[in-house]
Enzyme design. Structure first.
Site, PDB file in Angstrom:
ATOM      1  CE1 TYR A   1      -3.757   2.453   0.603  1.00  0.00           C
ATOM      2  CE2 TYR A   1      -2.284   3.403   2.241  1.00  0.00           C
ATOM      3  CZ  TYR A   1      -3.426   3.490   1.456  1.00  0.00           C
ATOM      4  OH  TYR A   1      -4.210   4.608   1.531  1.00  0.00           O
TER       5      TYR A   1
ATOM      6  CE  LYS B   1      -3.466   5.139  -1.853  1.00  0.00           C
ATOM      7  NZ  LYS B   1      -4.511   5.682  -2.747  1.00  0.00           N
TER       8      LYS B   1
END
Length: 231
Positions: free
Chosen positions: A156, A160
C-alpha cells in the site's frame, strides 16, 4: 457549473467528497464498481451514478463514453478508488498481491486519467485530484512522531508513493491540465477498520479545497488539510 467525476465514491472518503462538492454547487458523477451500491449512494446524495471498475479497460472506456454522451465535458476528476491489499507478513507477500494493489492504486489512475483527458481538455479549468497517502512519503514514514512512522504496509505504502510521483510527472508533462495529490490523513475508513482519529469530513478537506480551486490554483503539489506534505 462545475462537473466532477469521483471514482470509488459509494462510501467513505469518496462519498463524503461527493456530498461536499454537491453542497458546493458541483454536478457530481458518482463512480463505483458495484451498480447496486453505486446507485443507492447516488440517489441518496442527488448525484448521477456512472459504473466504473478502474481495473478494467473496457469499463473505464465505457464510463468515459457515458460522461461524453451525457455531460460532454468534465471539469474535475477525483481519482479516489483505492485498496489496502493483502494483510500478510512482508516475507509472505507475492507478486500477485502487489499486482492487485497497484492495479487499483496506480494502474487504475493511469487508465482513468487517459480515458477522461479528452473530456477534461474541453473544460476551461481542468483539474485532476489524486487521493494518495502520507504512507507514501519517505519523510513521514521515517518520522517516529507521526503515525506513518509506526505503520508497516509495503504494498500500500509503495503504491501511494508511486501515485504521488505519477501525479507530479503528469503535472509536468501535461501543463494544460492541473494535477495534484492529496493525503487525507489518518481518517476513519474501511481501509483501517475505522480506527483513524479524523472524520471523513476532515479527511476530505484538502480534496475539496483543491477540487474547488480556480484556474490560478496549484499544480504538481502534494497536500493534506494542513498544507504541503514533506516527501
Amino acid at each position: 457549473m462545475t462537473t466532477t467525476f469521483i471514482t470509488g465514491a459509494n462510501k467513505s472518503l469518496g462519498y463524503e467528497t461527493a456530498r461536499r462538492l454537491l453542497e458546493a454547487g458541483h454536478t457530481v458523477l458518482l463512480g463505483a464498481r458495484d451498480p447496486e451500491r453505486g446507485r443507492a449512494a447516488a440517489e441518496a446524495l442527488g448525484a448521477r451514478f456512472v459504473r466504473i471498475d478502474v481495473t478494467d479497460d473496457a469499463s473505464v472506456e465505457a464510463a468515459a463514453a457515458d460522461v461524453a454522451a451525457h455531460e460532454g465535458v468534465l471539469d474535475v476528476l477525483v481519482n479516489n478508488a483505492g485498496v489496502g491489499g493483502a494483510q500478510a507478513p512482508a516475507d509472505e507477500l507475492t507478486a500477485a498481491d502487489a499486482l492487485a494493489v497497484y492495479d487499483v492504486n496506480v494502474f487504475g489512475v493511469v487508465r482513468v486519467t487517459r480515458a477522461f483527458l479528452p473530456l477534461l481538455r474541453g473544460s476551461g479549468n481542468p483539474l485532476v485530484v489524486n487521493v494518495t497517502s502520507g504512507l507514501g512519503s519517505f519523510a513521514a514514514t521515517h518520522d517516529p512522531d507521526r503515525v506513518e512512522g509506526r505503520v508497516t504496509a509495503p504494498l500500500y505504502a509503495s503504491s501511494k508513493s508511486a501515485l504521488t510521483m505519477l501525479t507530479t510527472q503528469y503535472a509536468r508533462a501535461l501543463p494544460d491540465v492541473r494535477f495534484n495529490a492529496v493525503d487525507p490523513g489518518y481518517t476513519a475508513t474501511d481501509l483501517n477498520g475505522h480506527s483513524g482519529p479524523q472524520t471523513v469530513t476532515e479527511g476530505t478537506d484538502a480534496v475539496v479545497e483543491l477540487a474547488t480551486s480556480g484556474p490560478d490554483g496549484p499544480t504538481g503539489v502534494f497536500r493534506d488539510r494542513y498544507g504541503v506534505v514533506p516527501w
